[in-house]
Design a protein around this motif. Structure first.
Motif, short mmCIF file in Angstrom:
data_model
loop_
_atom_site.label_atom_id
_atom_site.label_comp_id
_atom_site.label_asym_id
_atom_site.label_seq_id
_atom_site.Cartn_x
_atom_site.Cartn_y
_atom_site.Cartn_z
N GLY A 130 0.81 -1.20 0.00
CA GLY A 130 0.00 0.00 0.00
C GLY A 130 0.85 1.25 0.00
N GLY A 131 0.70 2.05 -1.03
CA GLY A 131 1.45 3.29 -1.13
C GLY A 131 0.54 4.51 -1.06
N CYS A 132 1.15 5.67 -0.92
CA CYS A 132 0.47 6.95 -0.99
C CYS A 132 1.13 7.75 -2.10
CB CYS A 132 0.57 7.71 0.34
SG CYS A 132 -0.21 9.34 0.32
N HIS A 133 0.35 8.11 -3.11
CA HIS A 133 0.87 8.84 -4.26
C HIS A 133 0.32 10.27 -4.21
CE1 HIS A 133 0.70 4.64 -6.34
NE2 HIS A 133 1.67 4.73 -5.44
N VAL A 134 1.22 11.23 -4.29
CA VAL A 134 0.85 12.64 -4.19
C VAL A 134 0.98 13.28 -5.57
CG1 VAL A 134 1.27 14.84 -3.05
CG2 VAL A 134 1.75 12.70 -1.83
N HIS A 135 -0.11 13.88 -6.04
CA HIS A 135 -0.12 14.61 -7.31
C HIS A 135 -0.09 16.11 -7.03
CE1 HIS A 135 -1.25 11.41 -10.29
NE2 HIS A 135 -1.59 10.79 -9.17
N VAL A 136 0.80 16.82 -7.70
CA VAL A 136 0.88 18.28 -7.58
C VAL A 136 0.87 18.86 -8.98
CG1 VAL A 136 2.18 20.25 -6.71
CG2 VAL A 136 2.20 18.09 -5.44
N SER A 137 0.07 19.88 -9.20
CA SER A 137 -0.08 20.45 -10.53
C SER A 137 1.19 21.16 -10.99
CB SER A 137 -1.26 21.43 -10.56
OG SER A 137 -1.03 22.52 -9.68
N VAL A 138 1.44 21.05 -12.28
CA VAL A 138 2.53 21.79 -12.92
C VAL A 138 1.99 22.44 -14.18
CG1 VAL A 138 4.46 20.43 -12.02
CG2 VAL A 138 3.28 19.65 -14.07
N ALA A 139 2.68 23.50 -14.62
CA ALA A 139 2.19 24.30 -15.75
C ALA A 139 2.45 23.63 -17.09
CB ALA A 139 2.83 25.68 -15.72
N SER A 140 3.47 22.78 -17.16
CA SER A 140 3.85 22.15 -18.43
C SER A 140 4.71 20.94 -18.14
CB SER A 140 4.64 23.15 -19.29
OG SER A 140 5.87 23.49 -18.65
N ASP A 141 4.90 20.12 -19.16
CA ASP A 141 5.82 18.99 -19.02
C ASP A 141 7.24 19.46 -18.75
OD1 ASP A 141 3.71 17.30 -19.45
OD2 ASP A 141 4.45 16.46 -21.33
N GLU A 142 7.61 20.59 -19.37
CA GLU A 142 8.97 21.10 -19.16
C GLU A 142 9.18 21.47 -17.70
OE1 GLU A 142 12.47 21.05 -20.74
OE2 GLU A 142 10.78 20.98 -22.15
N GLU A 143 8.19 22.17 -17.10
CA GLU A 143 8.30 22.48 -15.68
C GLU A 143 8.29 21.20 -14.86
OE1 GLU A 143 6.35 25.78 -12.87
OE2 GLU A 143 4.95 24.13 -13.29
N GLY A 144 7.43 20.25 -15.24
CA GLY A 144 7.33 19.01 -14.49
C GLY A 144 8.64 18.24 -14.46
N THR A 229 -1.98 10.77 -16.87
CA THR A 229 -3.40 11.12 -16.98
C THR A 229 -3.68 12.58 -16.70
OG1 THR A 229 -3.90 8.88 -16.20
CG2 THR A 229 -5.72 10.46 -16.21
N TYR A 230 -2.96 13.17 -15.74
CA TYR A 230 -3.27 14.52 -15.27
C TYR A 230 -2.08 15.45 -15.51
CZ TYR A 230 -6.63 11.65 -12.71
OH TYR A 230 -7.60 10.75 -12.38
N PRO A 231 -2.29 16.77 -15.50
CA PRO A 231 -1.18 17.73 -15.63
C PRO A 231 -0.46 17.92 -14.30
CG PRO A 231 -3.25 18.93 -15.46
CD PRO A 231 -3.61 17.46 -15.47
N THR A 232 0.12 16.84 -13.82
CA THR A 232 0.75 16.83 -12.50
C THR A 232 2.07 16.08 -12.54
OG1 THR A 232 -0.29 14.74 -11.81
CG2 THR A 232 -1.52 16.77 -11.37
N VAL A 233 2.89 16.33 -11.52
CA VAL A 233 3.94 15.39 -11.17
C VAL A 233 3.38 14.49 -10.07
CG1 VAL A 233 5.91 16.78 -11.86
CG2 VAL A 233 4.97 17.07 -9.57
N GLU A 234 3.75 13.24 -10.11
CA GLU A 234 3.23 12.24 -9.17
C GLU A 234 4.39 11.65 -8.38
OE1 GLU A 234 0.78 7.97 -9.25
OE2 GLU A 234 1.31 8.98 -11.11
#
Length: 377
Positions: A130-144, A229-234
């Motif tokens: 069991g893990g915990c995955h945190v998604h945080v929004s980023v403006a672009s893949d380059e920033e991510g 799936t989302y505009p985030t880093v995970e």
């Protein structure tokens, strides 16, 4: 302000014996029925739950929010809903990184899970974690990708803070996060090199999938990745936390890491070039020690007391925490974890007091849903 969301993987277990129960299909069906009756709860399918590789697991995902108080409400809500639906199958849910009791997991139905089982053999068959995955929004893949390159040295500290899996197949492993060791048996899991650009990141992912070892991008199991799936880093380095408040603390620290890294990128500061080999040593040491033994310092990669590594993380993200209004919450949460211990310490304490791994599961199941508001922002 960057949005943040969590995915948590929960163990389904017998309320008395603590033994894992292969009832996720039944629990998901109960959630489907409840969603239809209630007219939905905001998620596309009427609830936030999904199956995992094994039938002894249930996963939920929160909606993205910007305030840690909102995130606390989400985590508490979905843990309670998970417990309510699990009860219809005679089960409880427990936020545990591994099952304390011995188990032979039962694979969930579906072509993808069948492929995973066939491809990875015993590694997949034993994979009940069991893990915990945190998604945080980023403006672009380059920033991510710039963020991914700059948070690498700090991820092991997140493993230590969240460590909640000391037992495996009925035995004390002498690890605080044995989940991290089991998970890292999989290909494409763990720390990675600096990518340098989004193009190089995507080229690496494409080559890994085209190798045939992996089925799709969803099997890029890096400690931190761009979401498919989302505009985030995970960020995926953490065990599922026993307390909801610890999950939210983890999210606050991760958002702080992302904001700090993005600021360094905008300012032209290059990422640390610490080797992936040293990162793997730091990850192993964090899984071994948790908060009860030495860690590798994220700046020097020399042995230090856990307080030193955690304090370095807090100082590194301090300005970002303050800018988001999370500084006091994070300070108090870290102090509580260092004093009271993470899930691994709690589980071992229960075993010493009760002498029974079933009691560990029972008490942790209650704490999963009943202790959620402690330390809320």
């Amino acid at each position: 302000m960057r949005s943040v969301g969590l995915e948590e993987e929960l163990l389904l277990a017998d309320a008395e014996t603590g033994e894992p129960l292969a009832v996720s299909s039944t629990v998901l069906a109960a959630a489907d029925r409840a969603g239809a009756v209630d007219g939905g709860t905001g998620a596309e399918e009427g609830h936030a739950f999904e199956s995992e590789l094994q039938e002894e697991q249930l996963e939920f995902a929160t909606k993205p929010v910007t305030q840690m108080g909102e995130l606390m409400e989400e985590v508490v809500r979905w843990r309670a809903e998970a417990a309510r639906h699990a009860a219809t199958a005679g089960a409880v849910v427990a936020a545990l990184g591994t099952s304390p009791l011995a188990v032979r997991p039962s694979r969930s139905p579906g072509h993808r899970y069948e492929w995973v089982s066939r491809q990875f053999g015993m590694t997949a068959q034993e994979q009940l974690t069991g893990g915990c995955h945190v998604h945080v929004s980023v403006a672009s893949d380059e920033e991510g990708v710039a963020v991914l390159d700059r948070i690498r040295p700090w991820l092991a500290v997140l493993t230590a803070l969240s460590a909640n899996s000391p037992f495996w197949q009925g035995e004390d492993t002498r690890y605080a996060s044995y989940r991290s060791r089991v998970w890292n048996r999989l290909p494409a899991a763990g720390p990675v090199d600096v990518f340098g650009s989004a193009d190089r990141y995507h080229a690496e992912v494409r080559a890994m999938v085209e190798s045939g070892v992996l089925r799709d991008r969803g099997m890029i199991w890096f400690d931190a990745r761009l979401s498919a799936t989302y505009p985030t880093v995970e960020i995926r380095a953490a065990d599922v936390c026993l307390d909801a408040s610890s999950s939210v603390l983890l999210a606050a620290l991760v958002r702080g890491l992302v904001e700090t890294a993005a600021g360094e990128w905008r300012a032209g500061r290059p990422p640390s070039r610490v080797s992936t080999g040293l990162l793997r040593l730091a990850s192993w040491q964090a899984g071994r020690s948790g908060l009860d033994g030495p860690l590798l310092h994220p700046d020097t990669f020399r042995s230090t007391e856990p307080e030193g590594a955690v304090d370095a993380l807090y100082r590194h993200v301090g300005q970002a925490l303050a800018d988001c209004g999370d500084e006091e919450f994070a300070r108090a949460g870290i102090a509580r974890l260092l004093e009271d211990g993470n899930g691994a310490r709690v589980q071992r304490s229960i075993l010493r007091a009760e002498g029974d791994l079933a009691a560990v599961v029972r008490q942790c199941a209650r704490r999963t849903v009943d202790d959620g508001l402690r330390g809320a922002p």
